[in-house]
Design a protein around this motif. Sequence first.
Motif, short mmCIF file in Angstrom:
data_model
loop_
_atom_site.label_atom_id
_atom_site.label_comp_id
_atom_site.label_asym_id
_atom_site.label_seq_id
_atom_site.Cartn_x
_atom_site.Cartn_y
_atom_site.Cartn_z
N ASP A 8 53.85 81.70 95.36
CA ASP A 8 52.86 81.16 96.29
C ASP A 8 52.04 80.01 95.70
O ASP A 8 50.81 79.96 95.85
CB ASP A 8 51.92 82.27 96.79
CG ASP A 8 52.67 83.35 97.54
OD1 ASP A 8 53.60 83.00 98.28
OD2 ASP A 8 52.34 84.53 97.37
N ILE A 9 52.71 79.08 95.03
CA ILE A 9 51.97 77.95 94.45
C ILE A 9 51.72 76.88 95.51
O ILE A 9 52.53 76.65 96.41
CB ILE A 9 52.70 77.33 93.24
CG1 ILE A 9 54.07 76.78 93.64
CG2 ILE A 9 52.83 78.35 92.12
CD1 ILE A 9 54.72 75.95 92.55
N SER A 10 50.56 76.24 95.41
CA SER A 10 50.22 75.14 96.30
C SER A 10 49.44 74.11 95.49
O SER A 10 48.97 74.38 94.39
CB SER A 10 49.38 75.63 97.49
OG SER A 10 48.14 76.16 97.03
N LEU A 19 51.35 70.19 98.44
CA LEU A 19 52.33 71.27 98.33
C LEU A 19 51.78 72.50 99.02
O LEU A 19 50.73 73.02 98.65
CB LEU A 19 52.61 71.58 96.85
CG LEU A 19 53.95 72.23 96.50
CD1 LEU A 19 55.10 71.29 96.82
CD2 LEU A 19 53.99 72.58 95.01
N HIS A 20 52.46 72.92 100.08
CA HIS A 20 52.09 74.14 100.77
C HIS A 20 52.60 75.34 99.96
O HIS A 20 53.50 75.20 99.13
CB HIS A 20 52.69 74.15 102.18
CG HIS A 20 52.11 73.09 103.07
ND1 HIS A 20 50.99 73.29 103.84
CD2 HIS A 20 52.50 71.81 103.29
CE1 HIS A 20 50.71 72.19 104.51
NE2 HIS A 20 51.60 71.28 104.19
N THR A 44 55.86 67.09 92.15
CA THR A 44 54.69 67.96 91.98
C THR A 44 55.12 69.40 91.70
O THR A 44 54.60 70.06 90.80
CB THR A 44 53.81 67.90 93.24
OG1 THR A 44 53.35 66.56 93.44
CG2 THR A 44 52.62 68.84 93.11
N LEU A 45 56.08 69.88 92.48
CA LEU A 45 56.58 71.24 92.28
C LEU A 45 57.18 71.40 90.89
O LEU A 45 56.89 72.38 90.19
CB LEU A 45 57.64 71.55 93.34
CG LEU A 45 58.42 72.85 93.19
CD1 LEU A 45 57.48 74.05 93.18
CD2 LEU A 45 59.46 72.98 94.31
N GLN A 54 48.26 71.42 87.23
CA GLN A 54 47.60 72.68 87.56
C GLN A 54 47.76 72.98 89.05
O GLN A 54 47.39 72.14 89.88
CB GLN A 54 46.11 72.60 87.21
CG GLN A 54 45.39 73.93 87.25
CD GLN A 54 45.68 74.75 85.99
OE1 GLN A 54 45.89 74.21 84.93
NE2 GLN A 54 45.67 76.06 86.13
N PRO A 55 48.32 74.11 89.43
CA PRO A 55 48.40 74.44 90.87
C PRO A 55 47.02 74.74 91.42
O PRO A 55 46.15 75.25 90.71
CB PRO A 55 49.30 75.67 90.90
CG PRO A 55 49.10 76.32 89.56
CD PRO A 55 48.88 75.18 88.59
N THR A 56 46.81 74.44 92.69
CA THR A 56 45.54 74.80 93.34
C THR A 56 45.46 76.31 93.52
O THR A 56 44.42 76.92 93.31
CB THR A 56 45.43 74.10 94.71
OG1 THR A 56 45.55 72.69 94.51
CG2 THR A 56 44.11 74.41 95.37
N GLU A 57 46.59 76.90 93.90
CA GLU A 57 46.68 78.35 94.04
C GLU A 57 48.05 78.80 93.56
O GLU A 57 49.00 78.00 93.48
CB GLU A 57 46.47 78.79 95.49
CG GLU A 57 45.08 78.54 96.04
CD GLU A 57 44.93 79.01 97.47
OE1 GLU A 57 45.96 79.34 98.09
OE2 GLU A 57 43.79 79.03 97.98
#
Length: 309
Positions: A8-10, A19-20, A44-45, A54-57
């Motif tokens: 679940d990275i965004s 990135l959803h 980005t992925l 750094q992923p946001t989430e």
Amino acid sequence: MEFLRVQDISATAGTRITLHPLRFNLAKGERLGIAGETGSGKTTLLKIIGGLIQPTEGNVYLEGERIEGPLEKLLPGHPKIGYLSQHFELRNHYRVEEELECRNLLSDEAAAEIYRLCRVDHLLKRATTELSGGERQRIVLARLLTTRPSLLLLDEPFSNLDALHTEQMKAVLEDIISATGLSTILVSHEGRDLLSWANRILVIKEGAMVQEGSPTDLYYHPVNEYAAGLFGAFNTLVTPATGAKTFIRPENMVFTNEKDALAEGVLVNILFFGAFRRGLVQTDTGTWLVDSTEAFPAIGSRVRIALRR
């Protein structure tokens, strides 16, 4: 336990979502292709997986260990992950062998085998300023492999190469992965580069997952026009009653004399592609493409087309 788990990275850039939330796993030794148009979030992925953004989430786990981002450690990146950027660099005023030795963790024998597989063993005495773009890329790849990564990330490895060096790079990657069994993720805006290479392909658009499956599934059963177009030319058949769309590759179409043909129209042009020719048939519903190695009717003829049996 999965070899690689993307959970679940965004990612966001200011107020824009780049990135959803995405989730998928990678098995050890698997070849995963990621296809998408330029700006779809592929790089980005890949950089999040490599610990370079750094992923946001969300989180990424390699062999059960969470990969830390650049905000969590002094030097970004992961020691077990090799990332080949599309903007690769070598230091000037060095010989190739000096550039390769600076990060080498292998024995002389093992390193020599990597140089052979990367087809750079004949370049070791050459200056880094005396190399072609394809040679420089293969040297950077060899330098990555001598750090003993367990996961290789390839960011558009064919985008800056001409046709000859693209085929050479594909052969090098095939030799390396076949010899080492290295787990690999390769991203490309040209989906056809992935069809003969990947075990599995993800299609992304505007940072979101569009489709996932085998190369065969994605080529013959794309879910929409975007996914279809990434892997080559296609025809669209619309069911009148429901509006549902079926995407048909040109090589699956044939000329026919049967009255219950799929469509009827005029053959307006024939294009030469070397291994085959492509007929353009203008019908009431649009232009249909028919690929064949057989003889074509004359341009201007009225023809019927059907699905290949």
